[in-house]
Design a protein around this motif. Sequence first.
Motif, PDB file in Angstrom:
ATOM      1  N   ARG A 200       0.834  -1.205   0.000  1.00  0.00           N
ATOM      2  CA  ARG A 200       0.000   0.000   0.000  1.00  0.00           C
ATOM      3  C   ARG A 200       0.874   1.261   0.000  1.00  0.00           C
ATOM      4  NH1 ARG A 200      -5.175   0.044   1.379  1.00  0.00           N
ATOM      5  NH2 ARG A 200      -4.941  -1.973   2.441  1.00  0.00           N
ATOM      6  N   ARG A 201       1.962   1.204   0.773  1.00  0.00           N
ATOM      7  CA  ARG A 201       2.868   2.351   0.857  1.00  0.00           C
ATOM      8  C   ARG A 201       3.574   2.575  -0.475  1.00  0.00           C
ATOM      9  NH1 ARG A 201       4.631   0.940   5.574  1.00  0.00           N
ATOM     10  NH2 ARG A 201       6.417  -0.208   4.785  1.00  0.00           N
ATOM     11  N   ARG A 202       4.017   1.499  -1.108  1.00  0.00           N
ATOM     12  CA  ARG A 202       4.706   1.642  -2.403  1.00  0.00           C
ATOM     13  C   ARG A 202       3.768   2.220  -3.458  1.00  0.00           C
ATOM     14  NH1 ARG A 202       6.559  -3.584  -1.180  1.00  0.00           N
ATOM     15  NH2 ARG A 202       5.319  -4.533  -2.870  1.00  0.00           N
ATOM     16  N   LEU A 203       2.525   1.773  -3.448  1.00  0.00           N
ATOM     17  CA  LEU A 203       1.560   2.285  -4.421  1.00  0.00           C
ATOM     18  C   LEU A 203       1.313   3.776  -4.224  1.00  0.00           C
ATOM     19  CD1 LEU A 203      -1.008  -0.661  -4.375  1.00  0.00           C
ATOM     20  CD2 LEU A 203       0.630  -0.136  -6.190  1.00  0.00           C
ATOM     21  N   SER A 204       1.200   4.182  -2.962  1.00  0.00           N
ATOM     22  CA  SER A 204       0.999   5.609  -2.683  1.00  0.00           C
ATOM     23  C   SER A 204       2.202   6.429  -3.129  1.00  0.00           C
ATOM     24  CB  SER A 204       0.754   5.815  -1.181  1.00  0.00           C
ATOM     25  OG  SER A 204      -0.460   5.209  -0.777  1.00  0.00           O
ATOM     26  N   GLU A 205       3.393   5.881  -2.903  1.00  0.00           N
ATOM     27  CA  GLU A 205       4.605   6.594  -3.314  1.00  0.00           C
ATOM     28  C   GLU A 205       4.669   6.715  -4.835  1.00  0.00           C
ATOM     29  OE1 GLU A 205       7.648   4.288  -1.526  1.00  0.00           O
ATOM     30  OE2 GLU A 205       7.352   5.123   0.490  1.00  0.00           O
ATOM     31  N   MET A 206       4.239   5.663  -5.552  1.00  0.00           N
ATOM     32  CA  MET A 206       4.218   5.744  -7.010  1.00  0.00           C
ATOM     33  C   MET A 206       3.235   6.812  -7.486  1.00  0.00           C
ATOM     34  SD  MET A 206       4.701   1.971  -8.753  1.00  0.00           S
ATOM     35  CE  MET A 206       3.657   0.987  -7.703  1.00  0.00           C
ATOM     36  N   MET A 207       2.078   6.895  -6.833  1.00  0.00           N
ATOM     37  CA  MET A 207       1.092   7.905  -7.209  1.00  0.00           C
ATOM     38  C   MET A 207       1.662   9.306  -7.032  1.00  0.00           C
ATOM     39  SD  MET A 207      -1.791   6.526  -8.278  1.00  0.00           S
ATOM     40  CE  MET A 207      -3.325   7.329  -7.833  1.00  0.00           C
ATOM     41  N   ILE A 208       2.336   9.522  -5.909  1.00  0.00           N
ATOM     42  CA  ILE A 208       2.922  10.836  -5.650  1.00  0.00           C
ATOM     43  C   ILE A 208       4.008  11.142  -6.680  1.00  0.00           C
ATOM     44  CG2 ILE A 208       4.293  12.163  -3.999  1.00  0.00           C
ATOM     45  CD1 ILE A 208       2.806  10.604  -1.774  1.00  0.00           C
ATOM     46  N   THR A 209       4.838  10.131  -6.990  1.00  0.00           N
ATOM     47  CA  THR A 209       5.895  10.315  -7.989  1.00  0.00           C
ATOM     48  C   THR A 209       5.308  10.681  -9.350  1.00  0.00           C
ATOM     49  OG1 THR A 209       7.306   8.727  -6.855  1.00  0.00           O
ATOM     50  CG2 THR A 209       7.832   9.197  -9.153  1.00  0.00           C
ATOM     51  N   LEU A 210       4.139  10.139  -9.646  1.00  0.00           N
ATOM     52  CA  LEU A 210       3.476  10.431 -10.920  1.00  0.00           C
ATOM     53  C   LEU A 210       2.748  11.771 -10.916  1.00  0.00           C
ATOM     54  CD1 LEU A 210       2.046   6.868 -11.627  1.00  0.00           C
ATOM     55  CD2 LEU A 210       3.840   8.015 -12.939  1.00  0.00           C
ATOM     56  N   GLY A 211       2.789  12.445  -9.773  1.00  0.00           N
ATOM     57  CA  GLY A 211       2.144  13.755  -9.690  1.00  0.00           C
ATOM     58  C   GLY A 211       0.674  13.681  -9.359  1.00  0.00           C
ATOM     59  N   ALA A 212       0.215  12.548  -8.883  1.00  0.00           N
ATOM     60  CA  ALA A 212      -1.195  12.395  -8.512  1.00  0.00           C
ATOM     61  C   ALA A 212      -1.295  12.210  -7.007  1.00  0.00           C
ATOM     62  CB  ALA A 212      -1.801  11.186  -9.213  1.00  0.00           C
ATOM     63  N   GLU A 213      -2.340  12.741  -6.426  1.00  0.00           N
ATOM     64  CA  GLU A 213      -2.567  12.553  -5.002  1.00  0.00           C
ATOM     65  C   GLU A 213      -2.976  11.103  -4.768  1.00  0.00           C
ATOM     66  OE1 GLU A 213      -2.008  14.610  -2.573  1.00  0.00           O
ATOM     67  OE2 GLU A 213      -1.314  16.159  -3.957  1.00  0.00           O
ATOM     68  N   PRO A 214      -2.528  10.509  -3.662  1.00  0.00           N
ATOM     69  CA  PRO A 214      -2.872   9.109  -3.391  1.00  0.00           C
ATOM     70  C   PRO A 214      -4.366   8.843  -3.414  1.00  0.00           C
ATOM     71  CG  PRO A 214      -1.161   9.838  -1.896  1.00  0.00           C
ATOM     72  CD  PRO A 214      -1.596  11.052  -2.674  1.00  0.00           C
ATOM     73  N   GLU A 215      -5.186   9.855  -2.998  1.00  0.00           N
ATOM     74  CA  GLU A 215      -6.631   9.624  -2.982  1.00  0.00           C
ATOM     75  C   GLU A 215      -7.214   9.469  -4.371  1.00  0.00           C
ATOM     76  OE1 GLU A 215      -5.965  14.064  -2.002  1.00  0.00           O
ATOM     77  OE2 GLU A 215      -5.168  12.100  -1.441  1.00  0.00           O
ATOM     78  N   ARG A 216      -6.448   9.802  -5.411  1.00  0.00           N
ATOM     79  CA  ARG A 216      -6.940   9.598  -6.771  1.00  0.00           C
ATOM     80  C   ARG A 216      -7.080   8.122  -7.103  1.00  0.00           C
ATOM     81  NH1 ARG A 216      -4.465  12.971 -11.557  1.00  0.00           N
ATOM     82  NH2 ARG A 216      -5.940  11.553 -12.564  1.00  0.00           N
ATOM     83  N   ALA A 217      -6.583   7.278  -6.173  1.00  0.00           N
ATOM     84  CA  ALA A 217      -6.769   5.841  -6.355  1.00  0.00           C
ATOM     85  C   ALA A 217      -8.234   5.467  -6.285  1.00  0.00           C
ATOM     86  CB  ALA A 217      -6.016   5.063  -5.278  1.00  0.00           C
ATOM     87  N   GLU A 218      -9.081   6.364  -5.734  1.00  0.00           N
ATOM     88  CA  GLU A 218     -10.506   6.087  -5.648  1.00  0.00           C
ATOM     89  C   GLU A 218     -11.154   6.196  -7.027  1.00  0.00           C
ATOM     90  OE1 GLU A 218     -10.141   5.297  -1.748  1.00  0.00           O
ATOM     91  OE2 GLU A 218     -11.999   5.188  -2.892  1.00  0.00           O
ATOM     92  N   GLY A 219     -10.656   5.434  -7.959  1.00  0.00           N
ATOM     93  CA  GLY A 219     -11.150   5.467  -9.326  1.00  0.00           C
ATOM     94  C   GLY A 219     -12.035   4.290  -9.608  1.00  0.00           C
ATOM     95  N   PRO A 220     -12.107   3.858 -10.842  1.00  0.00           N
ATOM     96  CA  PRO A 220     -12.968   2.730 -11.193  1.00  0.00           C
ATOM     97  C   PRO A 220     -12.574   1.485 -10.414  1.00  0.00           C
ATOM     98  CG  PRO A 220     -12.123   3.835 -13.152  1.00  0.00           C
ATOM     99  CD  PRO A 220     -11.372   4.390 -11.994  1.00  0.00           C
ATOM    100  N   GLY A 221     -13.538   0.702 -10.037  1.00  0.00           N
ATOM    101  CA  GLY A 221     -13.290  -0.514  -9.270  1.00  0.00           C
ATOM    102  C   GLY A 221     -12.501  -1.505 -10.091  1.00  0.00           C
ATOM    103  N   PRO A 222     -11.942  -2.516  -9.427  1.00  0.00           N
ATOM    104  CA  PRO A 222     -11.081  -3.467 -10.121  1.00  0.00           C
ATOM    105  C   PRO A 222     -11.790  -4.269 -11.182  1.00  0.00           C
ATOM    106  CG  PRO A 222     -11.550  -4.175  -7.855  1.00  0.00           C
ATOM    107  CD  PRO A 222     -12.055  -2.774  -8.005  1.00  0.00           C
TER     108      PRO A 222
END
Length: 231
Positions: A200-222
């Motif tokens: 979970r931490r690595r995914l959040s760090e990747m989102m930040i590196t990509l310039g997106a806020e971690p909460e943007r993960a609240e996108g389309p379901g799997p």
Amino acid sequence: MANQNDSFIDEVTEDLRRDRLFRLFRRYGWIVLLAILGIVLGAAWREYSRSQHETRAEVWGDAILSAEQAQDRVAALSAVDPQGGAGRKALSEMLAAGFEAEAGLDQKAAERLKAAADAVKDDPVLRDLALLKAVMAAGPAMDAAERDRILSELSKAGAPFELLALEQKAVALIGAGRKEDAIMLIGQIQQKDGLSEPLRRRLSEMMITLGAEPERAEGPGPQSMPAPTAN
């Protein structure tokens, strides 16, 4: 007189019962003895087999520890006797590949891992682990089509390393410059059950590196759309 007759009848009945039991034992007693003998021998064999298995595992473990201290650790690990176990051989090959990767021999490590996976096709956990490590060892040097094929198989629902394989898909998308696809896939992964805290931490760090806020993960379901490939 009646009491004497009753006592006599009881004695005769008891003698008849004993005689009947004796005849039954003479006829079928060998079956009972064989069953008891089978139970005793079965228990002894299970104990012997368990002891032999533990002994082989200890010998193999000691050999692995010794090989890791050798000057040529890769060669030493490859030469360890797996004691007849394909799984043990695959594990020693994975360890050898790890040392090859540490030495910068990423392609050799990946090839070794793919060979190890091919040798344990009947063990989905070991096979998938070896293939996942092969993808990670090769990195961008692996052919994109081969990498996508392997990761697509490893990331199927219910696969042993589904989430880690999806993470590697996201890494491949980032490497291919497909930022939006990577963000979308990471968002899908973050919504899945069973995420470990490190993942979970690595995914959040990747989102930040990509310039997106971690909460943007609240996108389309799997299940709303298939995960993009890195081609």
